[in-house]
Scaffold this motif. Structure first.
Motif, PDB file in Angstrom:
ATOM      1  N   GLY A  54       9.406  -6.074 -21.973  1.00 11.28           N
ATOM      2  CA  GLY A  54      10.376  -6.882 -21.249  1.00 11.28           C
ATOM      3  C   GLY A  54      11.638  -7.147 -22.041  1.00 11.28           C
ATOM      4  O   GLY A  54      12.713  -7.336 -21.467  1.00 11.28           O
ATOM      5  N   ARG A  55      11.534  -7.150 -23.351  1.00 12.51           N
ATOM      6  CA  ARG A  55      12.701  -7.362 -24.214  1.00 12.51           C
ATOM      7  C   ARG A  55      13.437  -6.064 -24.527  1.00 12.51           C
ATOM      8  O   ARG A  55      14.413  -6.062 -25.261  1.00 12.51           O
ATOM      9  CB  ARG A  55      12.275  -8.025 -25.527  1.00 12.51           C
ATOM     10  N   GLY A  56      12.927  -4.953 -24.007  1.00 11.70           N
ATOM     11  CA  GLY A  56      13.586  -3.669 -24.222  1.00 11.70           C
ATOM     12  C   GLY A  56      13.358  -3.047 -25.579  1.00 11.70           C
ATOM     13  O   GLY A  56      14.137  -2.204 -26.014  1.00 11.70           O
ATOM     14  N   VAL A  57      12.269  -3.444 -26.257  1.00 13.68           N
ATOM     15  CA  VAL A  57      11.954  -2.847 -27.554  1.00 13.68           C
ATOM     16  C   VAL A  57      11.509  -1.399 -27.317  1.00 13.68           C
ATOM     17  O   VAL A  57      10.673  -1.129 -26.460  1.00 13.68           O
ATOM     18  CB  VAL A  57      10.861  -3.660 -28.286  1.00 13.68           C
ATOM     19  N   LYS A  58      12.109  -0.486 -28.083  1.00 19.50           N
ATOM     20  CA  LYS A  58      11.890   0.943 -27.865  1.00 19.50           C
ATOM     21  C   LYS A  58      10.476   1.401 -28.239  1.00 19.50           C
ATOM     22  O   LYS A  58       9.868   2.197 -27.534  1.00 19.50           O
ATOM     23  CB  LYS A  58      12.937   1.730 -28.665  1.00 19.50           C
ATOM     24  N   HIS A  59       9.947   0.908 -29.371  1.00 18.49           N
ATOM     25  CA  HIS A  59       8.625   1.324 -29.844  1.00 18.49           C
ATOM     26  C   HIS A  59       7.807   0.090 -30.224  1.00 18.49           C
ATOM     27  O   HIS A  59       8.333  -0.843 -30.824  1.00 18.49           O
ATOM     28  CB  HIS A  59       8.728   2.221 -31.079  1.00 18.49           C
ATOM     29  N   LEU A  60       6.527   0.144 -29.911  1.00 24.01           N
ATOM     30  CA  LEU A  60       5.598  -0.908 -30.326  1.00 24.01           C
ATOM     31  C   LEU A  60       4.425  -0.243 -31.010  1.00 24.01           C
ATOM     32  O   LEU A  60       3.758   0.606 -30.422  1.00 24.01           O
ATOM     33  CB  LEU A  60       5.111  -1.719 -29.125  1.00 24.01           C
ATOM     34  N   TYR A  61       4.207  -0.596 -32.270  1.00 25.12           N
ATOM     35  CA  TYR A  61       3.102  -0.031 -33.043  1.00 25.12           C
ATOM     36  C   TYR A  61       1.933  -1.001 -32.977  1.00 25.12           C
ATOM     37  O   TYR A  61       2.062  -2.167 -33.345  1.00 25.12           O
ATOM     38  CB  TYR A  61       3.534   0.198 -34.495  1.00 25.12           C
ATOM     39  N   LEU A  62       0.788  -0.522 -32.493  1.00 22.90           N
ATOM     40  CA  LEU A  62      -0.394  -1.368 -32.337  1.00 22.90           C
ATOM     41  C   LEU A  62      -1.454  -1.129 -33.407  1.00 22.90           C
ATOM     42  O   LEU A  62      -2.529  -1.691 -33.336  1.00 22.90           O
ATOM     43  CB  LEU A  62      -1.026  -1.129 -30.953  1.00 22.90           C
ATOM     44  N   GLY A  63      -1.158  -0.301 -34.376  1.00 20.59           N
ATOM     45  CA  GLY A  63      -2.133   0.012 -35.411  1.00 20.59           C
ATOM     46  C   GLY A  63      -2.748   1.376 -35.167  1.00 20.59           C
ATOM     47  O   GLY A  63      -2.453   2.049 -34.185  1.00 20.59           O
ATOM     48  N   THR A  64      -3.611   1.772 -36.065  1.00 22.42           N
ATOM     49  CA  THR A  64      -4.199   3.102 -35.968  1.00 22.42           C
ATOM     50  C   THR A  64      -5.196   3.197 -34.811  1.00 22.42           C
ATOM     51  O   THR A  64      -5.731   2.192 -34.351  1.00 22.42           O
ATOM     52  CB  THR A  64      -4.908   3.489 -37.279  1.00 22.42           C
ATOM     53  N   CYS A  65      -5.425   4.430 -34.395  1.00 19.92           N
ATOM     54  CA  CYS A  65      -6.364   4.670 -33.290  1.00 19.92           C
ATOM     55  C   CYS A  65      -7.254   5.862 -33.609  1.00 19.92           C
ATOM     56  O   CYS A  65      -7.611   6.628 -32.725  1.00 19.92           O
ATOM     57  CB  CYS A  65      -5.596   4.893 -31.982  1.00 19.92           C
ATOM     58  N   TYR A  66      -7.612   6.009 -34.875  1.00 19.50           N
ATOM     59  CA  TYR A  66      -8.336   7.198 -35.319  1.00 19.50           C
ATOM     60  C   TYR A  66      -9.852   7.012 -35.345  1.00 19.50           C
ATOM     61  O   TYR A  66     -10.542   7.614 -36.147  1.00 19.50           O
ATOM     62  CB  TYR A  66      -7.830   7.638 -36.695  1.00 19.50           C
ATOM     63  N   SER A  67     -10.347   6.182 -34.448  1.00 24.43           N
ATOM     64  CA  SER A  67     -11.799   6.044 -34.296  1.00 24.43           C
ATOM     65  C   SER A  67     -12.100   5.832 -32.821  1.00 24.43           C
ATOM     66  O   SER A  67     -11.232   5.414 -32.052  1.00 24.43           O
ATOM     67  CB  SER A  67     -12.340   4.858 -35.113  1.00 24.43           C
ATOM     68  N   GLN A  68     -13.299   6.117 -32.431  1.00 21.59           N
ATOM     69  CA  GLN A  68     -13.724   5.967 -31.040  1.00 21.59           C
ATOM     70  C   GLN A  68     -13.504   4.537 -30.565  1.00 21.59           C
ATOM     71  O   GLN A  68     -13.071   4.310 -29.445  1.00 21.59           O
ATOM     72  CB  GLN A  68     -15.211   6.331 -30.974  1.00 21.59           C
ATOM     73  N   THR A  69     -13.780   3.564 -31.435  1.00 22.42           N
ATOM     74  CA  THR A  69     -13.667   2.154 -31.046  1.00 22.42           C
ATOM     75  C   THR A  69     -12.224   1.675 -30.932  1.00 22.42           C
ATOM     76  O   THR A  69     -11.977   0.603 -30.390  1.00 22.42           O
ATOM     77  CB  THR A  69     -14.422   1.246 -32.038  1.00 22.42           C
ATOM     78  N   ALA A  70     -11.263   2.451 -31.440  1.00 25.42           N
ATOM     79  CA  ALA A  70      -9.856   2.046 -31.375  1.00 25.42           C
ATOM     80  C   ALA A  70      -9.092   2.749 -30.254  1.00 25.42           C
ATOM     81  O   ALA A  70      -7.901   2.516 -30.085  1.00 25.42           O
ATOM     82  CB  ALA A  70      -9.177   2.310 -32.712  1.00 25.42           C
ATOM     83  N   LEU A  71      -9.775   3.569 -29.466  1.00 26.50           N
ATOM     84  CA  LEU A  71      -9.095   4.309 -28.402  1.00 26.50           C
ATOM     85  C   LEU A  71      -8.536   3.398 -27.303  1.00 26.50           C
ATOM     86  O   LEU A  71      -7.666   3.816 -26.544  1.00 26.50           O
ATOM     87  CB  LEU A  71     -10.027   5.355 -27.791  1.00 26.50           C
ATOM     88  N   TYR A  72      -8.994   2.155 -27.241  1.00 25.37           N
ATOM     89  CA  TYR A  72      -8.453   1.218 -26.247  1.00 25.37           C
ATOM     90  C   TYR A  72      -6.943   1.049 -26.425  1.00 25.37           C
ATOM     91  O   TYR A  72      -6.236   0.732 -25.479  1.00 25.37           O
ATOM     92  CB  TYR A  72      -9.159  -0.144 -26.315  1.00 25.37           C
ATOM     93  N   LYS A  73      -6.427   1.289 -27.622  1.00 23.87           N
ATOM     94  CA  LYS A  73      -4.996   1.144 -27.883  1.00 23.87           C
ATOM     95  C   LYS A  73      -4.177   2.227 -27.194  1.00 23.87           C
ATOM     96  O   LYS A  73      -2.961   2.110 -27.100  1.00 23.87           O
ATOM     97  CB  LYS A  73      -4.729   1.180 -29.388  1.00 23.87           C
ATOM     98  N   THR A  74      -4.837   3.266 -26.713  1.00 20.49           N
ATOM     99  CA  THR A  74      -4.119   4.375 -26.077  1.00 20.49           C
ATOM    100  C   THR A  74      -3.986   4.196 -24.567  1.00 20.49           C
ATOM    101  O   THR A  74      -3.511   5.098 -23.885  1.00 20.49           O
ATOM    102  CB  THR A  74      -4.818   5.719 -26.368  1.00 20.49           C
ATOM    103  N   GLN A  75      -4.393   3.049 -24.045  1.00 20.54           N
ATOM    104  CA  GLN A  75      -4.379   2.826 -22.601  1.00 20.54           C
ATOM    105  C   GLN A  75      -2.978   2.648 -22.016  1.00 20.54           C
ATOM    106  O   GLN A  75      -2.803   2.699 -20.802  1.00 20.54           O
ATOM    107  CB  GLN A  75      -5.222   1.601 -22.248  1.00 20.54           C
TER     108      GLN A  75
END
Length: 138
Positions: A54-75
């Motif tokens: 909503g603030r128009g930020v171009k990129h948001l980094y949510l942390g790594t997603c290199y495990s099965q349990t972190a794939l929720y970040k790719t939604q």
């Protein structure tokens, strides 16, 4: 900061690094574990995504997603990960890397025939063209 709607008490906080409208780095989230069943951590993360979009930020980094349990970040639409030489939005590639990393590794990802064939049709030129990294040869 996140507050309980009934009591007004603070139940969660996250550290965020901002670089103008270019980048928001959502780093550590801390929250009252009594709210775990209500998915407070996910609520905080999705609220941050909504806020910065909503603030128009171009990129948001949510942390790594290199495990099965972190794939929720790719939604989120536009989710990308760093594959070692470029940012990629190919979730099949990410799942390949996660599965591969569970094994004992004897070669770099780019030395893996299966990887090069599956994602770049075996063409090293496509791999080097996709990367922003350049090494000047003498």
């Amino acid at each position: 900061m996140c507050h309980d709607a009934k009591t007004g008490g603070e139940v969660g906080v996250a550290t965020v690094y901002l670089e103008g409208k270019e980048l928001a780095f959502y780093y550590y989230a801390f929250y009252d574990l009594n709210y775990y069943a209500r998915n407070l951590g996910m609520f905080m993360m999705t609220s941050a995504v909504e806020l910065f979009a909503g603030r128009g930020v171009k990129h948001l980094y949510l942390g790594t997603c290199y495990s099965q349990t972190a794939l929720y970040k790719t939604q989120f639409v536009g989710a990308e990960f760093f594959n070692g030489f470029r940012w990629s939005g190919d979730m099949d590639e990410l799942k390949f890397i996660i599965k591969r990393d569970k094994k004992e590794l004897t070669e770099h990802l780019l030395e893996t025939d299966e990887y090069r064939e599956k994602f770049y049709k075996g063409d090293l030129g496509k791999i080097t063209d996709a990367s922003a990294f350049r090494v000047k040869m003498k």
